[in-house]
Write an enzyme that holds these catalytic residues in place. Structure first.
Site, mmCIF file in Angstrom:
data_model
loop_
_atom_site.group_PDB
_atom_site.id
_atom_site.type_symbol
_atom_site.label_atom_id
_atom_site.label_comp_id
_atom_site.label_asym_id
_atom_site.label_seq_id
_atom_site.Cartn_x
_atom_site.Cartn_y
_atom_site.Cartn_z
ATOM 1 N N HIS A 81 64.813 5.032 132.557
ATOM 2 C CA HIS A 81 65.982 4.090 131.865
ATOM 3 C C HIS A 81 65.958 3.199 132.806
ATOM 4 O O HIS A 81 66.358 3.160 133.950
ATOM 5 C CB HIS A 81 67.256 4.590 131.660
ATOM 6 C CG HIS A 81 68.114 3.715 130.821
ATOM 7 N ND1 HIS A 81 68.237 3.275 129.526
ATOM 8 C CD2 HIS A 81 69.090 2.662 131.545
ATOM 9 C CE1 HIS A 81 69.205 2.402 129.385
ATOM 10 N NE2 HIS A 81 70.052 1.993 130.606
ATOM 11 N N ASP A 160 77.653 5.577 119.780
ATOM 12 C CA ASP A 160 77.322 4.475 120.663
ATOM 13 C C ASP A 160 77.159 3.179 120.263
ATOM 14 O O ASP A 160 77.527 2.073 120.502
ATOM 15 C CB ASP A 160 76.187 4.853 121.684
ATOM 16 C CG ASP A 160 75.956 4.034 122.815
ATOM 17 O OD1 ASP A 160 76.758 3.549 123.565
ATOM 18 O OD2 ASP A 160 74.909 3.118 122.605
ATOM 19 N N ARG A 167 82.513 -3.240 121.533
ATOM 20 C CA ARG A 167 82.424 -3.654 123.162
ATOM 21 C C ARG A 167 81.744 -5.153 123.194
ATOM 22 O O ARG A 167 82.415 -5.974 123.909
ATOM 23 C CB ARG A 167 81.732 -2.640 124.054
ATOM 24 C CG ARG A 167 82.655 -1.602 124.291
ATOM 25 C CD ARG A 167 81.616 -0.413 124.884
ATOM 26 N NE ARG A 167 81.333 -0.693 126.315
ATOM 27 C CZ ARG A 167 80.246 -0.430 126.911
ATOM 28 N NH1 ARG A 167 79.377 0.454 126.368
ATOM 29 N NH2 ARG A 167 79.686 -0.866 128.059
ATOM 30 N N SER A 182 77.808 5.497 127.979
ATOM 31 C CA SER A 182 77.052 5.072 126.890
ATOM 32 C C SER A 182 75.345 5.148 127.026
ATOM 33 O O SER A 182 74.556 5.628 126.405
ATOM 34 C CB SER A 182 76.958 3.414 126.794
ATOM 35 O OG SER A 182 76.141 2.515 126.049
ATOM 36 N N LYS A 186 72.860 8.932 125.571
ATOM 37 C CA LYS A 186 71.610 8.738 124.835
ATOM 38 C C LYS A 186 70.664 9.423 125.687
ATOM 39 O O LYS A 186 69.836 10.160 124.891
ATOM 40 C CB LYS A 186 71.395 7.289 124.736
ATOM 41 C CG LYS A 186 72.161 6.506 123.769
ATOM 42 C CD LYS A 186 72.149 4.866 123.558
ATOM 43 C CE LYS A 186 72.514 4.272 124.729
ATOM 44 N NZ LYS A 186 72.742 2.917 124.786
HETATM 45 N N1 URA Z 1 73.277 -0.584 128.213
HETATM 46 C C1 URA Z 1 73.693 0.535 127.372
HETATM 47 O O1 URA Z 1 73.027 1.366 126.516
HETATM 48 N N2 URA Z 1 74.866 0.549 127.256
HETATM 49 C C2 URA Z 1 75.964 -0.016 128.233
HETATM 50 O O2 URA Z 1 77.180 -0.005 127.880
HETATM 51 C C3 URA Z 1 75.333 -0.747 128.908
HETATM 52 C C4 URA Z 1 73.990 -1.176 128.923
#
Ligand code: URA
Length: 437
Positions: A81, A160, A167, A182, A186
């Site tokens: 990621h 999310d 957010r 968050s 995932k």
């Molecule tokens: N990327 C994400 O997936 N979530 C966040 O809160 C910030 C960056």
């Protein structure tokens, strides 16, 4: 009976919420028992008061539980990621590279966000490539080809999407616990047993302070471990575009050429791909000299072959990679004075490249020809703009030249990982490739 007003007040006053509270908040919002106004108030209290490690883990668990979870496509597969950067085609390179080294890669990706590029958009710039793979097809491809890059299914962590949207609307993204939960939720739901996180820091990242980036990196590793997964996190520089090419098709083209062996061109992209690749091999339990393994896969063409196979499995026609060419209209940007390149604004370049792609198609964008710290003479090429020439004058403002050279910056500022992952298999990457402007 769960009382949301009391939970908001407790967080507002600096007290911690229990695991059961977080489960009720996420489920309550999902089922309409907690409304957006209440959740927004709580999120703002989180920004001010923070979440401790137990709260972050409880929130993550509740988010994972909001949707489906996948089984690991292969027992030793890894996922990667990036927190989002400009000219960052590393995923297109390291996914097939690591697969060619014997460790399967199951990568779920997102789309472009603001000035940062999205891996899915870059893949889809290659004719025929599909990223909307079903979980079953995704897992089968990882087993058959060794790697796949697909869109995150709507069925994984639906909480999310809703909470992130809120957010975004309420300026409550900037909370370490909310960001970590968050991202990690995932990855957990997607099933891989090991992850590598590339946390970007600098003016082109949503994290501009090194300390905050280090805290997030450490929190994501700790959080992953609390779910029984292994993880490595690198904090890497995003004060200038990572590679030379910015724009969906141009970045796909840069990845193709890099994997074909045209590697001499860009030291920063190569150094980061080596570092990420060896980290992915280490968390995937590969053995031996990991840097030598990576270099061999590049030199023999094995990584490029794997790239072709991955794309073919996702629908690319046989000649799709040959068809990748830059837009025919090009405008060179030249230095107006001599001196040292002091700053290159990654946000301005990322946004400009996105607009060029929207106006002129996926072969449009920007190729940066000089790096921060390089000496330039008046008239030297700084970059080439592909596509709509009207965009060029404003793009030139992203480059600043000064009399003195800027201070050196590392490419990799910091690295942390689960026990046994940082030194596994000997070298991870040459130090000399890490210290650079
Ligand atoms: N990327 C994400 O997936 N979530 C966040 O809160 C910030 C960056």
């Amino acid at each position: 009976m769960f009382d949301m007003r009391s939970a908001i007040a407790r967080k507002r006053d600096g007290r911690r919420l229990e695991a059961g509270d977080w489960a009720s908040i996420v489920a309550g919002h999902q089922h309409g028992l907690v409304d957006d106004a209440q959740l927004a108030a709580l999120l703002m209290a989180c920004v001010w008061r923070g979440l401790d490690a137990n709260e972050t883990a409880a929130l993550t668990r509740a988010m994972v539980g909001s949707g489906e979870t996948l089984a690991a496509p292969a027992p030793n597969c890894v996922d990667k990621h990036s927190s989002g950067g400009v000219a960052d085609s590393a995923s297109l390179i390291v996914v097939p590279l690591v697969a060619a080294c014997g460790i399967p890669v199951a990568k779920l990706s997102g789309r472009a966000l603001g000035h940062t590029g999205g891996t899915l958009d870059k893949l889809e710039a290659i004719e025929g490539v599909r990223t909307d793979l079903s979980p079953e097809r995704f897992a089968a491809q990882v087993r058959d080809v060794g790697c796949a890059i697909a869109a995150q299914s709507e069925r994984l962590v639906p909480a999310d999407k809703r909470i992130y949207g809120l957010r975004d609307r309420t300026s409550t993204v900037e909370c370490l616990g909310l960001i970590a939960s968050s991202i990690v939720s995932k990855k957990i739901a997607a099933g891989a047993p090991a992850f590598v996180f590339d946390v970007k820091v600098g003016r082109g990242s949503f994290l501009t302070k090194l300390e905050a980036a280090r805290d997030l990196a450490a929190a994501m590793v700790e959080l992953s471990e609390s779910f029984g997964r292994k993880a490595v996190a690198l904090v890497t520089d995003m004060n200038e575009p990572l590679g030379p090419a910015i724009g969906t098709g141009l970045e796909a083209l840069a990845a193709r050429d890099f994997l074909r062996g045209a590697r001499g061109g860009d030291r920063r992209l190569r150094a980061l791909c080596e570092r990420l690749g060896t980290a992915m091999l280490a968390v995937g339990h590969a053995e031996g000299d990991l840097l030598a393994t990576v270099e061999r896969a590049l030199a023999t063409g094995a990584a490029y072959e794997r790239f072709e196979k991955m794309l073919a499995a996702q629908g690319a026609a046989g000649d799709a990679l040959e068809k990748l060419t830059p837009h025919k209209t090009l405008t060179p940007l030249r230095a107006e004075r001599s001196g040292y390149l002091a700053t290159v604004d990654p946000v301005a370049l990322g946004l400009a490249a996105r607009a060029l792609v929207e106006r002129s198609g996926s072969s449009a964008g920007i190729v940066v020809e000089k790096r921060i710290g390089e000496h330039v003479e008046a008239g030297d090429g700084l970059a080439t703009v592909y596509g709509d020439p009207a965009a060029a004058p404003r793009i030139a403002d992203a480059f600043a030249i000064e009399d003195a050279p800027p201070p050196e910056r590392p490419l990799v500022y910091w690295e942390t990982g689960s026990p046994g992952t940082l030194s596994a298999g000997g070298r991870t990457a040459a130090r000399s490739s890490v210290e650079m402007r």
